[in-house]
Design a protein around this motif. Structure first.
Motif, PDB file in Angstrom:
ATOM      1  N   ILE A 177       0.782   1.107   0.497  1.00 33.09           N
ATOM      2  CA  ILE A 177      -0.689   0.895   0.579  1.00 33.09           C
ATOM      3  C   ILE A 177      -1.780   1.450  -0.104  1.00 33.09           C
ATOM      4  CG2 ILE A 177      -2.372   0.347   2.306  1.00 33.09           C
ATOM      5  CD1 ILE A 177      -0.045  -0.231   4.163  1.00 33.09           C
ATOM      6  N   LEU A 178      -1.644   2.709  -0.152  1.00 39.15           N
ATOM      7  CA  LEU A 178      -2.373   3.785  -1.044  1.00 39.15           C
ATOM      8  C   LEU A 178      -2.499   3.506  -2.433  1.00 39.15           C
ATOM      9  CD1 LEU A 178      -1.356   7.316   0.649  1.00 39.15           C
ATOM     10  CD2 LEU A 178      -3.115   5.788   1.257  1.00 39.15           C
ATOM     11  N   ALA A 179      -1.172   3.109  -3.072  1.00 38.25           N
ATOM     12  CA  ALA A 179      -1.281   2.976  -4.367  1.00 38.25           C
ATOM     13  C   ALA A 179      -2.060   1.499  -4.844  1.00 38.25           C
ATOM     14  CB  ALA A 179       0.324   2.608  -5.014  1.00 38.25           C
ATOM     15  N   VAL A 180      -1.710   0.438  -3.823  1.00 37.56           N
ATOM     16  CA  VAL A 180      -2.358  -0.669  -4.015  1.00 37.56           C
ATOM     17  C   VAL A 180      -4.086  -0.145  -3.691  1.00 37.56           C
ATOM     18  CG1 VAL A 180      -2.646  -3.186  -2.811  1.00 37.56           C
ATOM     19  CG2 VAL A 180      -0.609  -2.063  -3.499  1.00 37.56           C
ATOM     20  N   GLY A 181      -4.373   0.499  -2.932  1.00 42.08           N
ATOM     21  CA  GLY A 181      -5.734   0.496  -2.533  1.00 42.08           C
ATOM     22  C   GLY A 181      -6.413   1.310  -3.661  1.00 42.08           C
ATOM     23  N   LEU A 182      -5.764   2.166  -4.314  1.00 44.91           N
ATOM     24  CA  LEU A 182      -6.146   2.812  -5.624  1.00 44.91           C
ATOM     25  C   LEU A 182      -6.538   1.935  -6.592  1.00 44.91           C
ATOM     26  CD1 LEU A 182      -6.978   5.502  -6.888  1.00 44.91           C
ATOM     27  CD2 LEU A 182      -4.774   5.672  -7.636  1.00 44.91           C
ATOM     28  N   MET A 183      -5.341   0.907  -6.786  1.00 45.19           N
ATOM     29  CA  MET A 183      -5.693  -0.149  -7.704  1.00 45.19           C
ATOM     30  C   MET A 183      -7.083  -1.078  -7.610  1.00 45.19           C
ATOM     31  SD  MET A 183      -3.178  -3.304  -8.672  1.00 45.19           S
ATOM     32  CE  MET A 183      -3.428  -3.991  -6.867  1.00 45.19           C
ATOM     33  N   VAL A 184      -7.062  -1.322  -6.298  1.00 39.80           N
ATOM     34  CA  VAL A 184      -8.226  -2.198  -6.100  1.00 39.80           C
ATOM     35  C   VAL A 184      -9.573  -1.324  -6.240  1.00 39.80           C
ATOM     36  CG1 VAL A 184      -9.382  -3.368  -4.073  1.00 39.80           C
ATOM     37  CG2 VAL A 184      -7.020  -3.599  -4.209  1.00 39.80           C
ATOM     38  N   LEU A 185      -9.557  -0.270  -5.782  1.00 34.65           N
ATOM     39  CA  LEU A 185     -10.545   0.770  -6.091  1.00 34.65           C
ATOM     40  C   LEU A 185     -11.067   0.746  -7.536  1.00 34.65           C
ATOM     41  CD1 LEU A 185     -12.934   2.709  -4.892  1.00 34.65           C
ATOM     42  CD2 LEU A 185     -11.125   4.329  -5.062  1.00 34.65           C
ATOM     43  N   LEU A 186     -10.025   1.094  -8.315  1.00 32.93           N
ATOM     44  CA  LEU A 186     -10.326   1.312  -9.777  1.00 32.93           C
ATOM     45  C   LEU A 186     -11.060  -0.182 -10.295  1.00 32.93           C
ATOM     46  CD1 LEU A 186      -7.287   3.616 -10.994  1.00 32.93           C
ATOM     47  CD2 LEU A 186      -9.605   4.064 -10.815  1.00 32.93           C
TER      48      LEU A 186
ATOM     49  N   VAL B 271       6.544  -2.103  -5.423  1.00 35.44           N
ATOM     50  CA  VAL B 271       5.073  -2.358  -5.278  1.00 35.44           C
ATOM     51  C   VAL B 271       4.225  -1.199  -5.630  1.00 35.44           C
ATOM     52  CG1 VAL B 271       3.394  -2.916  -3.529  1.00 35.44           C
ATOM     53  CG2 VAL B 271       5.616  -4.151  -3.390  1.00 35.44           C
ATOM     54  N   ALA B 272       4.535  -0.057  -5.236  1.00 34.90           N
ATOM     55  CA  ALA B 272       3.695   1.228  -5.615  1.00 34.90           C
ATOM     56  C   ALA B 272       3.586   1.264  -7.155  1.00 34.90           C
ATOM     57  CB  ALA B 272       4.120   2.555  -4.943  1.00 34.90           C
ATOM     58  N   MET B 273       4.789   1.297  -7.627  1.00 31.12           N
ATOM     59  CA  MET B 273       5.174   1.622  -9.233  1.00 31.12           C
ATOM     60  C   MET B 273       4.236   0.336 -10.150  1.00 31.12           C
ATOM     61  SD  MET B 273       6.673   4.166  -9.320  1.00 31.12           S
ATOM     62  CE  MET B 273       5.997   4.633  -7.761  1.00 31.12           C
ATOM     63  N   LEU B 274       4.195  -0.637  -9.619  1.00 27.01           N
ATOM     64  CA  LEU B 274       3.608  -1.771 -10.421  1.00 27.01           C
ATOM     65  C   LEU B 274       1.974  -1.638 -10.019  1.00 27.01           C
ATOM     66  CD1 LEU B 274       5.810  -5.019  -9.623  1.00 27.01           C
ATOM     67  CD2 LEU B 274       5.613  -3.620 -11.722  1.00 27.01           C
ATOM     68  N   ALA B 275       1.307  -1.260  -8.767  1.00 28.39           N
ATOM     69  CA  ALA B 275       0.111  -0.946  -8.631  1.00 28.39           C
ATOM     70  C   ALA B 275      -0.373   0.271  -9.530  1.00 28.39           C
ATOM     71  CB  ALA B 275      -0.080  -0.478  -7.144  1.00 28.39           C
ATOM     72  N   LEU B 276       0.650   1.222  -9.538  1.00 32.95           N
ATOM     73  CA  LEU B 276       0.097   2.594 -10.513  1.00 32.95           C
ATOM     74  C   LEU B 276       0.124   2.197 -11.955  1.00 32.95           C
ATOM     75  CD1 LEU B 276       2.156   5.194  -8.916  1.00 32.95           C
ATOM     76  CD2 LEU B 276      -0.294   4.983  -8.899  1.00 32.95           C
ATOM     77  N   VAL B 277       0.785   0.841 -12.444  1.00 28.35           N
ATOM     78  CA  VAL B 277       0.741   0.430 -13.823  1.00 28.35           C
ATOM     79  C   VAL B 277      -0.656  -0.192 -14.155  1.00 28.35           C
ATOM     80  CG1 VAL B 277       1.406  -1.517 -15.292  1.00 28.35           C
ATOM     81  CG2 VAL B 277       3.443   0.109 -14.092  1.00 28.35           C
ATOM     82  N   TYR B 278      -0.943  -1.001 -12.963  1.00 27.74           N
ATOM     83  CA  TYR B 278      -2.306  -1.524 -12.876  1.00 27.74           C
ATOM     84  C   TYR B 278      -3.553  -0.563 -12.972  1.00 27.74           C
ATOM     85  CZ  TYR B 278      -0.871  -6.413 -13.522  1.00 27.74           C
ATOM     86  OH  TYR B 278      -0.245  -7.364 -13.920  1.00 27.74           O
ATOM     87  N   CYS B 279      -3.053   0.507 -12.148  1.00 27.77           N
ATOM     88  CA  CYS B 279      -4.325   1.666 -12.354  1.00 27.77           C
ATOM     89  C   CYS B 279      -4.546   2.258 -13.673  1.00 27.77           C
ATOM     90  CB  CYS B 279      -3.670   2.697 -11.234  1.00 27.77           C
ATOM     91  SG  CYS B 279      -3.689   2.413  -9.441  1.00 27.77           S
ATOM     92  N   ASN B 280      -3.327   2.293 -14.477  1.00 33.25           N
ATOM     93  CA  ASN B 280      -3.507   2.557 -15.688  1.00 33.25           C
ATOM     94  C   ASN B 280      -4.256   1.899 -16.492  1.00 33.25           C
ATOM     95  OD1 ASN B 280      -2.116   5.126 -15.650  1.00 33.25           O
ATOM     96  ND2 ASN B 280      -0.367   4.687 -16.979  1.00 33.25           N
TER      97      ASN B 280
END
Length: 490
Positions: free
Chosen positions: A208-217, A145-154
């Motif tokens: 949750i941190l990675a998902v939160g960063l994705m939502v923030l971005l 979940v964290a990895m896929l969230a970081l993909v969307y952060c990109n």
């Protein structure tokens, strides 16, 4: 409203002047996408066992170590290749539609982009293999979940940096720098980033941190474009300090100098043309794959000539194939003036010749790899000047692609460059010089092969005026089709 937007997208596709080409390209791209997804799936399934059996390392730890380069490389590729749908919402600025709906639709389109989906075909199969090999399900779930969230952060970061060259070049410099430092055991960045990615597995709640960063971005991207969603803000042109450069040194070219000065200013002042120059510089190092023996499949005399054509002709191919598209913004105005086509084409030809000569001089470092390597570059340059320079101008008459000079998108090519005539013209550009070299190589040796290629270029140079007359007539015959195509934005 979403249904209405999708309907408009479909109409823009089906009513495009290049609908047939679009349809063929979409089908080919679909097959290509399926192939890439299949490769990613195979890598995702096989990576665990390959790392475990051949590298003798713990697979997850090893993957976490290289993930920093994985995500940085992904962000770099997105900058060049991922199309930003947010740029297509400008036409809605004139309509009485809610800003939130329009901006939301534009950003949400990037969520289902191929550049996001392709990563799932690696991380999900890799996670399934980890489960089959005894890894805890909760830990694996938190990690994936964290990895896929970081993909969307990109994905959302790319929206911000999409039109910022400085950020992109800095990112490339960081990747190359860290890779070099790691390779030479000077500083290993993975020693610091590896534990961070590993923490998402060891403590799955950190996902949750990675998902939160994705939502923030996502929120930042949404608010940024909503704030600038105005005619006088989103479409305003940047104002820069004007500089005067008469380029008097070009006056020696006579009446052609006016067009030369215009082309040089175009290259200096616009993003797309600067990217083309960068690409032509990268072409210089393309020969390392062929001349250094790094790739065994390319180790041969015929491949040397093939590489020599590209090393010396990087600018010629990347710039010349889009003549007259570089001037598409003001091409109708030019055609209404008393301008001779021959002078216009000659200015492009001189620019390509000058760039080819400069490139050949810079590529002299290939002498370190043997005289044959640099000889291939030199004869390739002669052939490019005498033959390929004429052919790319000829082919440009059939590529009716308006260029957005303010954007890097499609810098590697364009779907409208895909037609039978331009494909046929690639034969004398690439295959013919290799065939000419082969005749001399089998008849007497590599020296005669190089001589024949060089002589072919010199013959083309001698018949320059005759060839230019033919190319000029083609441009005149295609003139009104080109003008009509430049009015088509889809």
């Amino acid at each position: 409203m979403i249904k209405h937007f999708i309907s408009l997208e479909w109409k823009a596709f089906t009513r495009s002047a290049s609908f047939k080409v679009n349809l063929i390209l979409k089908i080919l791209m679909a097959f290509g996408a399926l192939a890439i997804l299949l490769y990613m799936l195979l890598i995702g399934v096989g990576a665990y066992y390959i790392i475990d059996e051949y590298l003798k390392k713990e697979p997850l730890v090893f993957v976490n170590q290289i993930l920093i380069f994985y995500f940085l490389a992904d962000l770099s590729l997105r900058y060049f290749l991922q199309k930003m749908p947010i740029l297509n919402i400008k036409s809605f600025l004139y309509l009485p539609l809610k800003k939130d709906k329009i901006v939301g639709f534009g950003i949400n389109k990037t969520i289902i982009s191929f550049f996001n989906i392709v990563h799932a075909f690696f991380f999900i199969p890799f996670s399934i293999v980890m489960l089959l090999n005894g890894h805890d399900a909760l830990n694996v779930s938190g990690w994936v979940v964290a990895m896929l969230a970081l993909v969307y952060c990109n994905n959302f970061i790319n929206i911000f940096v999409n039109n910022k060259d400085v950020v992109f070049y800095a990112l490339v410099a960081v990747i190359v720098g860290f890779a070099a430092l790691t390779y030479y055991n000077i500083f290993d960045i993975t020693a610091f980033t590896g534990p961070i990615f590993q923490a998402f597995y060891d403590r799955p709640y950190l996902a949750i941190l990675a998902v939160g960063l994705m939502v923030l971005l996502y929120k930042m991207a949404f608010n940024y474009f909503r704030k600038n969603f105005y005619l006088d803000a989103g479409l305003a042109q940047k104002v820069a300090v004007g500089e005067t450069d008469n380029m008097a040194y070009l006056d020696r070219f006579g009446s052609v100098s006016t067009f030369l000065k215009n082309d040089i200013k175009l290259i200096k002042r616009n993003k797309r043309s600067k990217t083309t120059v960068l690409m032509s510089v990268l072409f210089i190092f393309y020969g390392l794959l062929f001349f250094s023996g790094a790739v065994k499949a390319y180790d041969g005399p015929f491949w040397r000539v093939f590489a020599g054509i590209f090393v010396s002709g990087g600018f010629l191919f990347s710039f010349g194939q889009f003549v007259p598209s570089w001037d598409s913004a003001y091409y109708p105005l030019m055609m209404s003036q008393n301008i001779r086509y021959k002078q216009y084409l000659e200015s492009k030809w001189y620019l390509m010749v000058i760039a080819t000569i400069i490139t050949t001089i810079i590529a002299s470092f290939y002498l370190y790899l043997g005289w044959q390597a640099y000889a291939a570059v030199v004869v390739g340059a002669i052939y490019n000047i005498g033959v390929n320079s004429h052919i790319v101008l000829w082919g440009g008459a059939y590529i009716k692609t308006p260029i957005d000079l303010s954007s890097n998108k499609k810098a590697f090519g364009d779907k409208k460059a895909f037609n039978v005539k331009t494909l046929l013209l690639t034969i004398p550009k690439i295959i013919l010089p290799v065939a000419i070299y082969a005749i001399g190589h089998f008849a007497s040796g590599e020296v005669l092969g190089f001589i024949l290629v060089a002589v072919s270029g010199l013959i083309g140079l001698l018949f320059k005026n005759k060839v230019f007359g033919i190319v000029e007539r083609i441009y005149k015959a295609e003139k009104y089709k080109t003008l009509a195509a430049y009015q088509q934005k889809n």
